[in-house]
Motif scaffolding. Structure first.
Motif, PDB file in Angstrom:
ATOM      1  N   THR A   3       2.376  13.356  10.020  1.00  0.00           N
ATOM      2  CA  THR A   3       2.010  11.943  10.088  1.00  0.00           C
ATOM      3  C   THR A   3       0.911  11.666   9.067  1.00  0.00           C
ATOM      4  O   THR A   3      -0.060  12.418   8.973  1.00  0.00           O
ATOM      5  CB  THR A   3       1.489  11.589  11.492  1.00  0.00           C
ATOM      6  OG1 THR A   3       2.511  11.877  12.445  1.00  0.00           O
ATOM      7  CG2 THR A   3       1.099  10.115  11.581  1.00  0.00           C
ATOM      8  N   PRO A   4       1.046  10.613   8.260  1.00  0.00           N
ATOM      9  CA  PRO A   4       0.036  10.315   7.238  1.00  0.00           C
ATOM     10  C   PRO A   4      -1.349  10.115   7.846  1.00  0.00           C
ATOM     11  O   PRO A   4      -1.492   9.582   8.941  1.00  0.00           O
ATOM     12  CB  PRO A   4       0.543   9.022   6.595  1.00  0.00           C
ATOM     13  CG  PRO A   4       2.006   8.992   6.887  1.00  0.00           C
ATOM     14  CD  PRO A   4       2.162   9.648   8.228  1.00  0.00           C
ATOM     15  N   LEU A   5      -2.358  10.529   7.102  1.00  0.00           N
ATOM     16  CA  LEU A   5      -3.734  10.312   7.520  1.00  0.00           C
ATOM     17  C   LEU A   5      -4.106   8.840   7.351  1.00  0.00           C
ATOM     18  O   LEU A   5      -3.411   8.076   6.675  1.00  0.00           O
ATOM     19  CB  LEU A   5      -4.685  11.180   6.682  1.00  0.00           C
ATOM     20  CG  LEU A   5      -4.472  12.694   6.741  1.00  0.00           C
ATOM     21  CD1 LEU A   5      -5.387  13.386   5.733  1.00  0.00           C
ATOM     22  CD2 LEU A   5      -4.726  13.215   8.141  1.00  0.00           C
ATOM     23  N   SER A   6      -5.205   8.459   7.942  1.00  0.00           N
ATOM     24  CA  SER A   6      -5.699   7.091   7.804  1.00  0.00           C
ATOM     25  C   SER A   6      -6.186   6.837   6.378  1.00  0.00           C
ATOM     26  O   SER A   6      -6.618   7.763   5.682  1.00  0.00           O
ATOM     27  CB  SER A   6      -6.849   6.863   8.789  1.00  0.00           C
ATOM     28  OG  SER A   6      -7.550   5.678   8.488  1.00  0.00           O
ATOM     29  N   LEU A   7      -6.130   5.578   5.941  1.00  0.00           N
ATOM     30  CA  LEU A   7      -6.689   5.203   4.653  1.00  0.00           C
ATOM     31  C   LEU A   7      -8.190   4.929   4.739  1.00  0.00           C
ATOM     32  O   LEU A   7      -8.802   4.508   3.764  1.00  0.00           O
ATOM     33  CB  LEU A   7      -5.983   3.957   4.111  1.00  0.00           C
ATOM     34  CG  LEU A   7      -4.725   4.189   3.267  1.00  0.00           C
ATOM     35  CD1 LEU A   7      -4.110   2.860   2.857  1.00  0.00           C
ATOM     36  CD2 LEU A   7      -5.017   5.036   2.045  1.00  0.00           C
ATOM     37  N   SER A   8      -8.778   5.161   5.890  1.00  0.00           N
ATOM     38  CA  SER A   8     -10.212   4.966   6.062  1.00  0.00           C
ATOM     39  C   SER A   8     -10.988   5.772   5.026  1.00  0.00           C
ATOM     40  O   SER A   8     -10.772   6.976   4.866  1.00  0.00           O
ATOM     41  CB  SER A   8     -10.634   5.395   7.477  1.00  0.00           C
ATOM     42  OG  SER A   8     -12.032   5.285   7.628  1.00  0.00           O
ATOM     43  N   GLY A   9     -11.869   5.112   4.315  1.00  0.00           N
ATOM     44  CA  GLY A   9     -12.668   5.764   3.288  1.00  0.00           C
ATOM     45  C   GLY A   9     -12.069   5.686   1.901  1.00  0.00           C
ATOM     46  O   GLY A   9     -12.751   5.977   0.915  1.00  0.00           O
ATOM     47  N   TYR A  10     -10.808   5.294   1.810  1.00  0.00           N
ATOM     48  CA  TYR A  10     -10.162   5.198   0.497  1.00  0.00           C
ATOM     49  C   TYR A  10     -10.590   3.929  -0.213  1.00  0.00           C
ATOM     50  O   TYR A  10     -10.633   2.851   0.379  1.00  0.00           O
ATOM     51  CB  TYR A  10      -8.641   5.202   0.652  1.00  0.00           C
ATOM     52  CG  TYR A  10      -7.907   4.913  -0.643  1.00  0.00           C
ATOM     53  CD1 TYR A  10      -7.826   5.871  -1.654  1.00  0.00           C
ATOM     54  CD2 TYR A  10      -7.313   3.669  -0.860  1.00  0.00           C
ATOM     55  CE1 TYR A  10      -7.171   5.601  -2.842  1.00  0.00           C
ATOM     56  CE2 TYR A  10      -6.651   3.389  -2.053  1.00  0.00           C
ATOM     57  CZ  TYR A  10      -6.583   4.358  -3.036  1.00  0.00           C
ATOM     58  OH  TYR A  10      -5.936   4.086  -4.208  1.00  0.00           O
TER      59      TYR A  10
ATOM     60  N   ALA B 129      -3.335   6.267  -3.243  1.00  0.00           N
ATOM     61  CA  ALA B 129      -3.456   6.003  -1.805  1.00  0.00           C
ATOM     62  C   ALA B 129      -2.599   6.975  -0.999  1.00  0.00           C
ATOM     63  O   ALA B 129      -2.990   7.431   0.071  1.00  0.00           O
ATOM     64  CB  ALA B 129      -3.061   4.563  -1.484  1.00  0.00           C
ATOM     65  N   GLU B 130      -1.420   7.298  -1.537  1.00  0.00           N
ATOM     66  CA  GLU B 130      -0.548   8.249  -0.852  1.00  0.00           C
ATOM     67  C   GLU B 130      -1.124   9.654  -0.918  1.00  0.00           C
ATOM     68  O   GLU B 130      -1.029  10.428   0.042  1.00  0.00           O
ATOM     69  CB  GLU B 130       0.859   8.214  -1.460  1.00  0.00           C
ATOM     70  CG  GLU B 130       1.802   9.310  -0.979  1.00  0.00           C
ATOM     71  CD  GLU B 130       1.961   9.365   0.536  1.00  0.00           C
ATOM     72  OE1 GLU B 130       2.343  10.436   1.052  1.00  0.00           O
ATOM     73  OE2 GLU B 130       1.696   8.354   1.230  1.00  0.00           O
ATOM     74  N   MET B 131      -1.758  10.005  -2.030  1.00  0.00           N
ATOM     75  CA  MET B 131      -2.451  11.293  -2.099  1.00  0.00           C
ATOM     76  C   MET B 131      -3.510  11.374  -0.995  1.00  0.00           C
ATOM     77  O   MET B 131      -3.641  12.391  -0.319  1.00  0.00           O
ATOM     78  CB  MET B 131      -3.116  11.479  -3.466  1.00  0.00           C
ATOM     79  CG  MET B 131      -2.175  11.827  -4.590  1.00  0.00           C
ATOM     80  SD  MET B 131      -3.127  12.284  -6.069  1.00  0.00           S
ATOM     81  CE  MET B 131      -1.808  12.820  -7.147  1.00  0.00           C
ATOM     82  N   TRP B 132      -4.248  10.278  -0.840  1.00  0.00           N
ATOM     83  CA  TRP B 132      -5.296  10.234   0.180  1.00  0.00           C
ATOM     84  C   TRP B 132      -4.703  10.461   1.564  1.00  0.00           C
ATOM     85  O   TRP B 132      -5.197  11.276   2.338  1.00  0.00           O
ATOM     86  CB  TRP B 132      -5.993   8.882   0.118  1.00  0.00           C
ATOM     87  CG  TRP B 132      -7.174   8.728   1.036  1.00  0.00           C
ATOM     88  CD1 TRP B 132      -7.169   8.309   2.340  1.00  0.00           C
ATOM     89  CD2 TRP B 132      -8.550   9.020   0.730  1.00  0.00           C
ATOM     90  NE1 TRP B 132      -8.431   8.291   2.863  1.00  0.00           N
ATOM     91  CE2 TRP B 132      -9.308   8.734   1.893  1.00  0.00           C
ATOM     92  CE3 TRP B 132      -9.205   9.469  -0.417  1.00  0.00           C
ATOM     93  CZ2 TRP B 132     -10.695   8.893   1.942  1.00  0.00           C
ATOM     94  CZ3 TRP B 132     -10.580   9.630  -0.366  1.00  0.00           C
ATOM     95  CH2 TRP B 132     -11.308   9.345   0.800  1.00  0.00           C
ATOM     96  N   ARG B 133      -3.610   9.738   1.858  1.00  0.00           N
ATOM     97  CA  ARG B 133      -2.984   9.837   3.177  1.00  0.00           C
ATOM     98  C   ARG B 133      -2.370  11.206   3.435  1.00  0.00           C
ATOM     99  O   ARG B 133      -2.247  11.630   4.585  1.00  0.00           O
ATOM    100  CB  ARG B 133      -1.878   8.780   3.312  1.00  0.00           C
ATOM    101  CG  ARG B 133      -2.346   7.350   3.417  1.00  0.00           C
ATOM    102  CD  ARG B 133      -1.190   6.419   3.730  1.00  0.00           C
ATOM    103  NE  ARG B 133      -0.201   6.378   2.677  1.00  0.00           N
ATOM    104  CZ  ARG B 133      -0.034   5.361   1.836  1.00  0.00           C
ATOM    105  NH1 ARG B 133      -0.818   4.296   1.940  1.00  0.00           N
ATOM    106  NH2 ARG B 133       0.900   5.395   0.915  1.00  0.00           N
ATOM    107  N   SER B 134      -1.967  11.884   2.366  1.00  0.00           N
ATOM    108  CA  SER B 134      -1.242  13.140   2.553  1.00  0.00           C
ATOM    109  C   SER B 134      -2.073  14.386   2.269  1.00  0.00           C
ATOM    110  O   SER B 134      -1.534  15.475   2.097  1.00  0.00           O
ATOM    111  CB  SER B 134       0.025  13.150   1.692  1.00  0.00           C
ATOM    112  OG  SER B 134      -0.276  12.976   0.324  1.00  0.00           O
TER     113      SER B 134
END
Length: 215
Positions: free
Chosen positions: A48-55, A129-134
């Motif tokens: 499951t993707p991580l939150s975008l919090s902090g991105y 953003a996808e790098m961040w989530r993954s």
């Protein structure tokens, strides 16, 4: 065979119908071949993707992926200039500088010819953003800066098409030019594998479908 991807893309939730199939097969150096990409895709962890919090994409607030377009190899040319010089033909540089002032791009995402550099953007095939989530949310800034400037994940494309893509993943968006599906998936999977990023079931299915168009 390429047209067989259409049902899969629609089922995956792509918002727009793919356009005509125009073979545009160029990929950045270091991109895995189709067989390797299939192996790499199978090995990606489904999560499951991580939150975008902090991105934060803009450096006006926080450079979570470092300063954009760095001169990674110290040759005086930043990554944007490197990609433009690599992907365009008939390149002319600004006098005494590395920056590209003119050239012609056969846009891989649409198959169209773009002759104005001002209408060209550099796309992160795997969006930041996808790098961040993954997985990148857990990296230090140094590793994120490296990933954001990795030439293997950077492609010169038509600006308006890049804007329509935004931060969408392959289950949400694929290049309108169906002839680039294989190349796009190879770049995407290779990047995710290189940085041990995770995937989702829907994303994996879309990438698998795109790789099935490879000849």
């Amino acid at each position: 065979m390429i047209r067989a991807i259409l049902p899969a893309l629609l089922l995956a939730g792509c918002a727009a119908l793919p356009g005509p199939s125009v073979p545009v097969g160029s990929v950045p150096p270091g991109t895995p071949d189709a067989a390797t990409a299939r192996t790499q895709l199978a090995a990606l962890v489904v999560q499951t993707p991580l939150s975008l919090s902090g991105y934060e994409r803009s450096c006006e607030k926080a450079c979570v992926f470092g300063q954009p377009w760095m001169d990674v190899d110290g040759d005086g040319c930043d990554q944007r200039s490197q990609v433009l010089a690599r992907d365009l033909t008939n390149v002319e540089r600004k006098e005494g500088r590395c920056a590209v002032k003119s050239g012609t791009l056969q846009d891989p995402y649409t198959g169209e010819t773009v002759s104005s550099v001002s209408k060209i953007q550099i796309d992160h095939v795997v969006p930041l953003a996808e790098m961040w989530r993954s997985g990148a949310a857990n990296w230090d800034t140094g590793r994120r800066t490296e990933a954001a400037n990795d030439l293997r994940n950077l492609v010169a494309v038509q600006g308006k098409t890049n804007q329509s893509k935004g931060d969408q993943t392959p289950d949400q968006w694929m290049p309108p030019n169906m002839g680039y599906a294989c190349a796009y998936a190879r770049i995407y999977v290779g990047t995710k594998a290189s940085y041990s990023l995770t995937t989702t079931a829907a994303e994996r299915a879309a990438l698998d479908s795109a790789l099935s168009t490879c000849t």
